[in-house]
Design a protein around this motif. Structure first.
Motif, mmCIF file in Angstrom:
data_model
loop_
_atom_site.group_PDB
_atom_site.id
_atom_site.type_symbol
_atom_site.label_atom_id
_atom_site.label_comp_id
_atom_site.label_asym_id
_atom_site.label_seq_id
_atom_site.Cartn_x
_atom_site.Cartn_y
_atom_site.Cartn_z
ATOM 1 N N UNK A 156 -9.637 5.984 24.390
ATOM 2 C CA UNK A 156 -9.914 6.527 25.100
ATOM 3 C C UNK A 156 -8.243 7.210 26.166
ATOM 4 N N UNK A 157 -7.997 6.695 27.040
ATOM 5 C CA UNK A 157 -6.443 6.707 27.438
ATOM 6 C C UNK A 157 -5.784 7.591 27.079
ATOM 7 N N UNK A 158 -5.470 7.832 25.183
ATOM 8 C CA UNK A 158 -4.897 8.200 25.309
ATOM 9 C C UNK A 158 -4.961 9.496 24.989
ATOM 10 N N UNK A 161 -5.431 11.484 27.862
ATOM 11 C CA UNK A 161 -3.973 11.891 28.668
ATOM 12 C C UNK A 161 -3.059 12.542 27.996
ATOM 13 N N UNK A 162 -2.990 11.970 27.100
ATOM 14 C CA UNK A 162 -2.675 12.766 26.116
ATOM 15 C C UNK A 162 -2.791 14.147 25.270
ATOM 16 N N UNK A 163 -4.031 14.606 25.528
ATOM 17 C CA UNK A 163 -4.492 15.641 24.665
ATOM 18 C C UNK A 163 -5.638 16.297 25.541
ATOM 19 N N UNK A 164 -5.499 15.518 27.069
ATOM 20 C CA UNK A 164 -6.107 16.197 27.605
ATOM 21 C C UNK A 164 -7.505 16.907 27.145
ATOM 22 N N UNK A 165 -8.603 15.821 26.241
ATOM 23 C CA UNK A 165 -9.941 15.567 25.269
ATOM 24 C C UNK A 165 -10.557 15.476 26.789
ATOM 25 N N UNK A 166 -11.711 16.069 27.153
ATOM 26 C CA UNK A 166 -13.024 15.188 28.267
ATOM 27 C C UNK A 166 -13.898 14.798 27.312
ATOM 28 N N UNK A 167 -13.870 14.842 26.158
ATOM 29 C CA UNK A 167 -15.012 14.457 25.475
ATOM 30 C C UNK A 167 -14.074 12.306 24.607
ATOM 31 N N UNK A 168 -13.058 12.581 25.563
ATOM 32 C CA UNK A 168 -12.225 11.321 24.763
ATOM 33 C C UNK A 168 -13.069 10.338 24.640
ATOM 34 N N UNK A 169 -14.126 9.524 25.392
ATOM 35 C CA UNK A 169 -14.221 8.108 24.924
ATOM 36 C C UNK A 169 -15.408 8.581 23.910
ATOM 37 N N UNK A 170 -16.339 9.746 24.224
ATOM 38 C CA UNK A 170 -17.154 9.875 22.811
ATOM 39 C C UNK A 170 -16.141 9.696 21.585
ATOM 40 N N UNK A 171 -15.143 10.477 21.552
ATOM 41 C CA UNK A 171 -14.496 10.409 19.717
ATOM 42 C C UNK A 171 -13.992 8.759 19.977
ATOM 43 N N UNK A 172 -13.447 8.050 20.972
ATOM 44 C CA UNK A 172 -13.223 6.854 20.516
ATOM 45 C C UNK A 172 -13.779 6.541 20.227
ATOM 46 N N UNK A 208 -9.654 24.252 16.404
ATOM 47 C CA UNK A 208 -10.594 22.788 16.098
ATOM 48 C C UNK A 208 -10.855 22.089 16.962
ATOM 49 N N UNK A 209 -12.244 20.959 16.944
ATOM 50 C CA UNK A 209 -12.493 20.291 17.565
ATOM 51 C C UNK A 209 -12.174 19.085 18.086
ATOM 52 N N UNK A 210 -10.419 18.777 16.777
ATOM 53 C CA UNK A 210 -9.672 17.631 16.536
ATOM 54 C C UNK A 210 -8.666 17.931 17.253
ATOM 55 N N UNK A 211 -8.115 19.044 17.691
ATOM 56 C CA UNK A 211 -6.879 19.241 17.814
ATOM 57 C C UNK A 211 -5.968 18.557 18.930
ATOM 58 N N UNK A 212 -7.381 18.841 19.613
ATOM 59 C CA UNK A 212 -6.376 17.237 21.032
ATOM 60 C C UNK A 212 -6.092 16.171 21.281
ATOM 61 N N UNK A 213 -7.256 15.518 19.860
ATOM 62 C CA UNK A 213 -6.750 14.043 19.176
ATOM 63 C C UNK A 213 -5.841 13.796 18.764
#
Length: 339
Positions: A156-158, A161-172, A208-213
């Motif tokens: 989630x941190x990666x 921070x590196x993707x500026x993805x607001x849904x990072x925790x849900x994605x992780x 695409x929703x995976x772009x930032x990840x």
């Protein structure tokens, strides 16, 4: 784009170098000297520099595929090009291993190349199914290793921070859930895991929703921000007085690092921070800047080359002041765990 000489290989047929006229204007290869292209890629900048007959180039790339493909340009350069596999963070060491104490210019084009994105087996693109790799140098831990081993908090941190993805925790969490069912081995495996948290791309979605990840994992796998910070310092060390450092970036994370570097090393830092106090008087500016801000691609280029739309160019001219070593924290590089 400069004209090709009769002996030039068709490098430009494979890759359009971004902001080439602006890069050449800032770098001034027509004045002659030795230049370092720290991100050789498909050779666009290197070939353009070599169009100036008094210029020589040391080109560096961490990708062995780019090194192999560039040999045709080496052969046609009449000894004016030396091509080295390595990271641009070590450009000073590369130059000194070749017997050079100083060079006239350094150019860096930061980010993944279009060639790498186009090759499915490199694993950079969410649009092509291939091994979940993302390694520019083809060695070390891959994206597959990280997504299948890191804790949800680290992922989630990666991604944040590196993707500026607001849904990072849900994605992780979705990635960790997916890998309990089966290891994530391909790019499409990762896309499907991300889509568990975001849903699939809708017709109204611009990206695409995976772009930032994917961006975040690529940057992490290749330690791109740490590499950039090291490369800026190495360039200051190896440039002669009057030499030029030219950097082209493609997203805000990179541009902030380059902007901060030039602020600190041209005596224009707006304020102190806990990581880097204001430069003391004895630390004279290492660069002067002709342009106060970033230079953007022309409207015409942005229309014809999508990659140029987000490009920013910053450059500085080396003074006679001694170099000053800045660490990553001073330049805003986040310290993320690399397991």
């Amino acid at each position: 784009m400069p004209p090709k000489s009769a002996n030039s290989p068709p490098i430009y047929d494979r890759h359009v170098p971004v902001m080439l006229p602006e890069v050449l204007s800032a770098l001034a290869p027509q004045l002659g000297g030795i230049f370092i292209d720290g991100t050789f890629g498909a050779g666009g900048y290197t070939q353009a520099i070599l169009e100036s007959p008094q210029a020589q180039v040391i080109a560096i790339d961490r990708d062995p595929t780019a090194i192999a493909a560039g040999q045709v340009l080496v052969e046609s350069s009449a000894g004016r090009l030396r091509l080295v596999q390595g990271t641009f963070s070590t450009l000073q060491d590369v130059a000194r291993d070749l017997g050079l104490e100083k060079v006239r210019g350094v150019v860096l084009d930061i980010g993944v190349s279009s060639m790498q994105l186009d090759e499915a087996d490199r694993g950079f693109s969410f649009q092509k199914d291939g091994p979940l790799d993302m390694r520019m140098s083809k060695d070390g831990p891959s994206a597959k290793d990280y997504v299948n081993a890191l804790a949800a908090e680290d992922l989630a941190n990666i991604i944040f921070v590196l993707g500026d993805e607001p849904r990072s925790r849900a994605i992780a969490r979705a990635i960790v859930k997916a890998r309990t069912e089966a290891p994530l081995l391909t790019t499409f495996d990762l896309v499907r895991a991300v889509e568990r948290a975001t849903g699939k791309q809708r017709a109204t979605d611009r990206t695409h929703p995976a772009t930032k990840t994917f961006q975040a994992l690529r940057i992490h796998v290749n330690a791109e921000l740490e590499e950039l910070a090291e490369a800026l310092g190495a360039a200051e060390e190896i440039l002669e007085e009057g030499g030029r450092l030219v950097v082209v970036t493609f997203h805000s994370l990179e541009d902030r690092i380059v902007k901060r570097f030039f602020q600190l090393r041209s005596g224009k830092a707006p304020q102190a921070s806990r990581h880097m106090p204001l430069l003391e008087a004895q630390n004279a500016p290492g660069f002067t800047q002709v342009e106060r801000g970033a230079v953007a691609a022309s409207e015409a280029e942005a229309r014809t080359n999508p990659r140029a739309r987000s490009a920013k160019l910053r450059f500085g001219i080396r003074t006679s002041a001694p170099p000053v070593k800045l660490d990553g924290a001073a330049l805003g590089v986040a310290r993320l765990g690399r397991h």
